[in-house]
Design an enzyme around this catalytic site. Structure first.
Site, PDB file in Angstrom:
ATOM      1  N   SER A 103       0.831  -1.059   0.191  1.00 10.66           N
ATOM      2  CA  SER A 103      -0.237  -0.043   0.097  1.00 10.66           C
ATOM      3  C   SER A 103       1.260   1.552   0.091  1.00 10.66           C
ATOM      4  CB  SER A 103      -0.470   0.092   1.090  1.00 10.66           C
ATOM      5  OG  SER A 103      -0.545  -0.302   1.852  1.00 10.66           O
TER       6      SER A 103
ATOM      7  N   GLY B 163       1.305   1.969  -3.413  1.00 11.51           N
ATOM      8  CA  GLY B 163       0.128   2.221  -4.106  1.00 11.51           C
ATOM      9  C   GLY B 163      -0.426   3.496  -4.077  1.00 11.51           C
TER      10      GLY B 163
ATOM     11  N   ASP C 140      -2.170 -20.668  -7.256  1.00 14.62           N
ATOM     12  CA  ASP C 140      -2.811 -21.437  -7.161  1.00 14.62           C
ATOM     13  C   ASP C 140      -2.648 -22.006  -6.534  1.00 14.62           C
ATOM     14  OD1 ASP C 140      -4.709 -21.622  -8.422  1.00 14.62           O
ATOM     15  OD2 ASP C 140      -3.691 -21.612 -10.737  1.00 14.62           O
TER      16      ASP C 140
ATOM     17  N   LEU D 295       5.614  -9.898 -11.691  1.00 11.79           N
ATOM     18  CA  LEU D 295       4.619  -8.964 -10.931  1.00 11.79           C
ATOM     19  C   LEU D 295       4.696  -7.882 -12.539  1.00 11.79           C
ATOM     20  CD1 LEU D 295       7.126  -8.242  -8.249  1.00 11.79           C
ATOM     21  CD2 LEU D 295       4.889  -9.042  -8.266  1.00 11.79           C
ATOM     22  N   GLU D 296       3.796  -7.023 -12.643  1.00 10.42           N
ATOM     23  CA  GLU D 296       3.025  -6.220 -13.927  1.00 10.42           C
ATOM     24  C   GLU D 296       3.318  -4.453 -13.290  1.00 10.42           C
ATOM     25  OE1 GLU D 296      -0.461  -8.416 -14.181  1.00 10.42           O
ATOM     26  OE2 GLU D 296       0.727  -9.283 -15.119  1.00 10.42           O
TER      27      GLU D 296
ATOM     28  N   GLN E 149       3.524  -8.242  -1.218  1.00 14.63           N
ATOM     29  CA  GLN E 149       2.856  -9.171  -0.020  1.00 14.63           C
ATOM     30  C   GLN E 149       2.107 -10.383   0.057  1.00 14.63           C
ATOM     31  OE1 GLN E 149       1.411  -6.872   3.054  1.00 14.63           O
ATOM     32  NE2 GLN E 149      -0.421  -5.751   1.893  1.00 14.63           N
TER      33      GLN E 149
END
Length: 153
Positions: free
Chosen positions: A86, A89, A102, A111-112, A131
């Site tokens: 965060s 972000g 899965d 990661l994008e 995370q």
């Protein structure tokens, strides 16, 4: 049910499953483990960028692919969820990967990374980037052997 820090730490230290390797208990959060940025980025055109020598300034509206240093191994009775940090972000930089890991998955997390802000954002090898939280399944996955990337511990 989401695993707590105590459950995660106990599973890893008992050798029951490795979940995340290398494991640094300083990255353990109350309900997740922070994962860190590897030393290689890739543009959508396939060009590699080496972070082991220098950081990379992600420009506004730029998209790049990264990966975690840590290798994740999901037992058949757990699945995982990836969220961007965060703190990143809030600066307008979004970390995505589809969010879901899965049961039975083994590997590094791709990661994008997208900078939606109007400022450059510095990507540094080893920085906490996302995370992972772990959730128990109501029963182990039924399609054992489906994934070719399985490792048994």
């Amino acid at each position: 049910m989401i695993l707590s820090d105590g459950d995660i730490d106990r599973i890893i230290k008992s050798g029951q499953a490795f979940l995340v390797r290398p494991y640094n208990d300083e990255n353990l959060q109350p309900n997740s483990i922070d994962l860190t940025l590897s030393d290689e980025l890739k543009t959508i055109h396939g060009k590699s960028i080496d972070l082991s020598q220098d950081s990379y300034k992600l420009k506004p509206n730029e998209f790049i692919l990264g990966s975690t240093i840590e290798r994740v191994s999901m037992p058949l009775d757990l699945c995982g969820h990836i969220d961007g940090k965060s703190s990143i972000g809030r600066l307008g930089v979004f970390i995505e990967n589809s969010g879901f890991v899965d049961s039975g998955f083994v590997g590094n997390i791709t990661l994008e990374i997208y900078n939606a802000s109007d400022k450059e954002f510095e990507l540094v090898h080893g920085m906490p980037i996302c995370q992972i939280l772990f959730q128990t399944l109501t029963s182990p996955e039924a399609k054992i052997g489906r994934a070719s990337c399985r490792e048994r511990v």
